[in-house]
Enzyme design. Structure first.
Site, PDB file in Angstrom:
ATOM      1  N   ARG A 121       0.813  -1.234   0.000  1.00 28.59           N
ATOM      2  CA  ARG A 121       0.000   0.000   0.000  1.00 28.59           C
ATOM      3  C   ARG A 121       0.838   1.271   0.000  1.00 28.59           C
ATOM      4  O   ARG A 121       0.405   2.327   0.437  1.00 28.59           O
ATOM      5  CB  ARG A 121      -0.976   0.022   1.180  1.00 28.59           C
ATOM      6  CG  ARG A 121      -1.981  -1.111   1.152  1.00 28.59           C
ATOM      7  CD  ARG A 121      -3.210  -0.796   1.965  1.00 28.59           C
ATOM      8  NE  ARG A 121      -4.151  -1.866   1.862  1.00 28.59           N
ATOM      9  CZ  ARG A 121      -4.159  -2.921   2.645  1.00 28.59           C
ATOM     10  NH1 ARG A 121      -3.275  -3.043   3.613  1.00 28.59           N
ATOM     11  NH2 ARG A 121      -5.075  -3.869   2.477  1.00 28.59           N
ATOM     12  N   LYS A 143       3.286  11.606 -10.787  1.00 27.30           N
ATOM     13  CA  LYS A 143       2.512  10.723 -11.668  1.00 27.30           C
ATOM     14  C   LYS A 143       3.306   9.440 -11.878  1.00 27.30           C
ATOM     15  O   LYS A 143       4.484   9.483 -12.241  1.00 27.30           O
ATOM     16  CB  LYS A 143       2.262  11.385 -13.022  1.00 27.30           C
ATOM     17  CG  LYS A 143       1.104  12.351 -13.020  1.00 27.30           C
ATOM     18  CD  LYS A 143       0.739  12.749 -14.439  1.00 27.30           C
ATOM     19  CE  LYS A 143      -0.409  13.752 -14.435  1.00 27.30           C
ATOM     20  NZ  LYS A 143      -0.681  14.278 -15.789  1.00 27.30           N
ATOM     21  N   GLU A 185      10.183  18.865 -24.188  1.00 34.47           N
ATOM     22  CA  GLU A 185       9.469  19.203 -22.943  1.00 34.47           C
ATOM     23  C   GLU A 185       9.969  20.526 -22.361  1.00 34.47           C
ATOM     24  O   GLU A 185       9.199  21.267 -21.745  1.00 34.47           O
ATOM     25  CB  GLU A 185       9.634  18.082 -21.898  1.00 34.47           C
ATOM     26  CG  GLU A 185       9.123  16.703 -22.340  1.00 34.47           C
ATOM     27  CD  GLU A 185       7.601  16.530 -22.251  1.00 34.47           C
ATOM     28  OE1 GLU A 185       6.879  17.488 -21.925  1.00 34.47           O
ATOM     29  OE2 GLU A 185       7.145  15.399 -22.540  1.00 34.47           O
ATOM     30  N   LYS A 240       7.605  23.115 -13.819  1.00 30.95           N
ATOM     31  CA  LYS A 240       6.890  21.904 -13.380  1.00 30.95           C
ATOM     32  C   LYS A 240       6.609  21.976 -11.874  1.00 30.95           C
ATOM     33  O   LYS A 240       5.508  21.653 -11.405  1.00 30.95           O
ATOM     34  CB  LYS A 240       7.734  20.669 -13.729  1.00 30.95           C
ATOM     35  CG  LYS A 240       7.135  19.352 -13.290  1.00 30.95           C
ATOM     36  CD  LYS A 240       6.108  18.832 -14.261  1.00 30.95           C
ATOM     37  CE  LYS A 240       5.324  17.673 -13.699  1.00 30.95           C
ATOM     38  NZ  LYS A 240       5.418  16.452 -14.433  1.00 30.95           N
ATOM     39  N   GLU A 250      -4.210  17.358 -10.842  1.00 28.10           N
ATOM     40  CA  GLU A 250      -4.673  17.738 -12.193  1.00 28.10           C
ATOM     41  C   GLU A 250      -6.163  18.062 -12.222  1.00 28.10           C
ATOM     42  O   GLU A 250      -6.914  17.540 -13.034  1.00 28.10           O
ATOM     43  CB  GLU A 250      -4.323  16.640 -13.208  1.00 28.10           C
ATOM     44  CG  GLU A 250      -4.322  17.157 -14.649  1.00 28.10           C
ATOM     45  CD  GLU A 250      -3.701  16.191 -15.635  1.00 28.10           C
ATOM     46  OE1 GLU A 250      -2.516  15.868 -15.503  1.00 28.10           O
ATOM     47  OE2 GLU A 250      -4.429  15.762 -16.543  1.00 28.10           O
ATOM     48  N   ARG A 254      -2.741  21.914 -14.048  1.00 30.88           N
ATOM     49  CA  ARG A 254      -1.740  20.893 -14.375  1.00 30.88           C
ATOM     50  C   ARG A 254      -1.941  20.303 -15.771  1.00 30.88           C
ATOM     51  O   ARG A 254      -0.988  19.863 -16.405  1.00 30.88           O
ATOM     52  CB  ARG A 254      -1.740  19.785 -13.311  1.00 30.88           C
ATOM     53  CG  ARG A 254      -0.636  18.764 -13.555  1.00 30.88           C
ATOM     54  CD  ARG A 254      -0.369  17.866 -12.374  1.00 30.88           C
ATOM     55  NE  ARG A 254       0.676  16.908 -12.695  1.00 30.88           N
ATOM     56  CZ  ARG A 254       1.296  16.136 -11.835  1.00 30.88           C
ATOM     57  NH1 ARG A 254       0.974  16.215 -10.549  1.00 30.88           N
ATOM     58  NH2 ARG A 254       2.230  15.289 -12.207  1.00 30.88           N
ATOM     59  N   ASN A 258       0.223  19.068 -20.425  1.00 34.40           N
ATOM     60  CA  ASN A 258      -0.026  18.109 -21.504  1.00 34.40           C
ATOM     61  C   ASN A 258      -0.107  18.776 -22.873  1.00 34.40           C
ATOM     62  O   ASN A 258      -0.589  18.164 -23.832  1.00 34.40           O
ATOM     63  CB  ASN A 258      -1.322  17.326 -21.223  1.00 34.40           C
ATOM     64  CG  ASN A 258      -1.144  16.383 -20.060  1.00 34.40           C
ATOM     65  OD1 ASN A 258      -0.101  15.740 -19.930  1.00 34.40           O
ATOM     66  ND2 ASN A 258      -2.131  16.299 -19.195  1.00 34.40           N
ATOM     67  N   HIS A 261       0.416  16.821 -26.057  1.00 31.03           N
ATOM     68  CA  HIS A 261       0.345  15.400 -25.707  1.00 31.03           C
ATOM     69  C   HIS A 261      -0.887  14.693 -26.270  1.00 31.03           C
ATOM     70  O   HIS A 261      -0.894  13.477 -26.366  1.00 31.03           O
ATOM     71  CB  HIS A 261       0.385  15.213 -24.190  1.00 31.03           C
ATOM     72  CG  HIS A 261       1.761  15.414 -23.606  1.00 31.03           C
ATOM     73  ND1 HIS A 261       2.483  16.572 -23.785  1.00 31.03           N
ATOM     74  CD2 HIS A 261       2.554  14.602 -22.851  1.00 31.03           C
ATOM     75  CE1 HIS A 261       3.651  16.471 -23.159  1.00 31.03           C
ATOM     76  NE2 HIS A 261       3.718  15.295 -22.588  1.00 31.03           N
ATOM     77  N   HIS A 265       0.537  11.607 -27.825  1.00 30.52           N
ATOM     78  CA  HIS A 265       0.317  10.252 -27.281  1.00 30.52           C
ATOM     79  C   HIS A 265      -0.254   9.318 -28.335  1.00 30.52           C
ATOM     80  O   HIS A 265       0.120   8.153 -28.417  1.00 30.52           O
ATOM     81  CB  HIS A 265      -0.659  10.296 -26.104  1.00 30.52           C
ATOM     82  CG  HIS A 265       0.008  10.585 -24.793  1.00 30.52           C
ATOM     83  ND1 HIS A 265      -0.697  10.904 -23.657  1.00 30.52           N
ATOM     84  CD2 HIS A 265       1.306  10.592 -24.435  1.00 30.52           C
ATOM     85  CE1 HIS A 265       0.146  11.103 -22.668  1.00 30.52           C
ATOM     86  NE2 HIS A 265       1.368  10.929 -23.111  1.00 30.52           N
ATOM     87  N   HIS A 277       8.905   9.640 -26.983  1.00 22.40           N
ATOM     88  CA  HIS A 277       7.832  10.486 -26.443  1.00 22.40           C
ATOM     89  C   HIS A 277       8.032  11.959 -26.834  1.00 22.40           C
ATOM     90  O   HIS A 277       7.125  12.606 -27.350  1.00 22.40           O
ATOM     91  CB  HIS A 277       7.790  10.312 -24.921  1.00 22.40           C
ATOM     92  CG  HIS A 277       6.791  11.187 -24.246  1.00 22.40           C
ATOM     93  ND1 HIS A 277       5.439  10.989 -24.364  1.00 22.40           N
ATOM     94  CD2 HIS A 277       6.944  12.287 -23.457  1.00 22.40           C
ATOM     95  CE1 HIS A 277       4.803  11.919 -23.672  1.00 22.40           C
ATOM     96  NE2 HIS A 277       5.691  12.718 -23.116  1.00 22.40           N
TER      97      HIS A 277
HETATM   98  N1  GLY Z   1       3.712  15.054 -17.428  1.00 20.63           N
HETATM   99  C1  GLY Z   1       2.619  15.840 -17.114  1.00 20.63           C
HETATM  100  C2  GLY Z   1       2.324  15.898 -15.659  1.00 20.63           C
HETATM  101  O1  GLY Z   1       3.109  15.450 -14.841  1.00 20.63           O
HETATM  102  O2  GLY Z   1       1.300  16.381 -15.275  1.00 20.63           O
END
Ligand code: GLY
Length: 374
Positions: A121, A143, A185, A240, A250, A254, A258, A261, A265, A277
């Site tokens: 956990r 993330k 990025e 960031k 998010e 946040r 993206n 993306h 993606h 990527h």
């Molecule tokens: N890579 C995008 C984020 O961490 O929200």
């Protein structure tokens, strides 16, 4: 030069340390964080020598360390690889007070991070990013996750690290293509909220040429350039850090991280991860900016300027000729940024500014995918 930033969310706070050689401070940081259990070091297979060096350093400082490696590449963000990590940790007696150390790029960080988030956990996680992409984006913000055959990053958890150490010396270990992909990025962070960063990237490219960003230049011989690059990277990391500090889960801004993306993606997945990527994000940023032009949100000059900068860092923005445009349109609907059936597009209005729009007509996206023209 070392820059220490702090992520502060409603649930936690942790340092993000960026600089050349900062890995040598790892043992001291772990001791300060009272991470005294076994350290489970999960490394990209190409970094085994670095992992062994780190393990030696930690053992000398009195820590117990176990190492495993994972194969490089997006394919490792899989149920199978996750299962193998669980087996390794459970068979060797992992305990709650232990910590997982993730050494590698976004793939290792996401996979090892998800293992740390879920085993027993949740155990502590330390991110040791080795790629530019992971340093400025993936390793910060918690993330974690794996891919599902139907989509990228569809299974995961938010699990904030206790520490991020981004040692820019590790960038010298990167193949030039990987390094180039990471600049996408960095440029993204300039477009979404830091115009000065974008201008600094332009200045660097015009004064040094894009090859200056190549791995060969990341050596102790060129201290002036390395210092400049490290400062730019720290500035991109700061974007960031600020965004995730304000919006850990998010729920709002946040999502702007993206940018590029949504289409990126889809391309990544449809081409079977043939492109990296960052390479897909560069193409996606160009497409998103062209959507913004079509909606009258920004002038065509922004697309040209962004293209020029991406090209200066070795990144193409052309849609791959073998890309199935209809399949891209179908996949976009399955993206995590879909809310109430609507795709949320992150679109630039100026350098350093984006908006989120859920009302982009389907035919605008279709037209942008049909052509590379502004
Ligand atoms: N890579 C995008 C984020 O961490 O929200």
């Amino acid at each position: 030069m070392t820059t220490t930033l702090t992520v502060t969310t409603s649930t936690t706070s942790y340092p993000v340390i960026v600089g050349a050689g900062v890995l040598s401070t790892l043992a001291g940081h772990l001791a300060a964080l009272e991470l005294r259990g076994t350290l489970w070091l999960i490394a990209d297979e190409h970094l085994i020598a670095v992992a062994e060096h780190i393990a030696g350093m930690l053992s000398t400082a009195g820590f117990r360390v176990r190492i495993t490696t994972i194969p490089s590449g997006e394919q490792s963000k899989s149920f199978n690889e996750l299962h193998r990590l669980y087996d390794w940790m459970i068979e060797n007696g992992i305990e709650r007070r232990d910590a997982v150390l993730a050494l590698g790029g976004g793939v290792v960080g996401d996979l090892a991070g998800f293992a740390a988030a879920t085993i027993l956990r949740g155990v502590a996680l330390v991110q040791l990013p080795s790629t530019l992409l992971a340093m400025v984006d993936a390793a910060v913000g918690g993330k974690t996750g794996i891919n599902h055959p139907l989509g990228k990053n569809l299974i995961g958890a938010f699990h904030q690290p206790r520490l991020v150490l981004a040692d820019t010396h590790l960038l010298a270990t990167l193949p030039p293509r990987e390094l180039r992909a990471g600049w996408a990025e960095v440029i993204k962070h300039g477009i979404i909220r830091d115009a000065e960063l974008f201008f600094a990237l332009e200045e660097l490219a015009s004064s040094q040429g894009w090859h200056a960003t190549n791995a060969a230049y990341w050596d102790a011989q060129n201290i002036e350039l390395t210092t400049k690059l490290t400062a730019i990277i720290a500035r991109a990391v700061a974007v960031k850090v600020e965004v995730v500090s304000r919006d850990e889960f998010e729920r709002g801004e946040r999502i702007t991280l993206n940018y590029g993306h949504t289409i990126g993606h889809a391309i990544e997945q449809l081409l079977g991860y043939r492109l990296l990527h960052g390479e897909c994000v560069a193409i996606g940023m160009d497409a998103a900016a062209r959507i913004a032009v079509a909606l009258g949100l920004c002038p065509p000059a922004l697309v040209e300027r962004q293209r020029k900068l991406l090209a200066a860092y070795g990144l193409s923005t052309a849609l791959p000729t073998d890309l199935d445009r209809d399949a891209v349109l179908a996949l976009i609907g399955r993206d995590k940024k879909v809310q109430a059936g609507k795709v949320r597009w992150i679109l630039p209005t100026a350098i350093g500014q984006v908006v989120v729009r859920s009302d982009v007509p389907f035919d605008v996206v279709e037209a942008v995918l049909a052509s590379d023209q502004v």
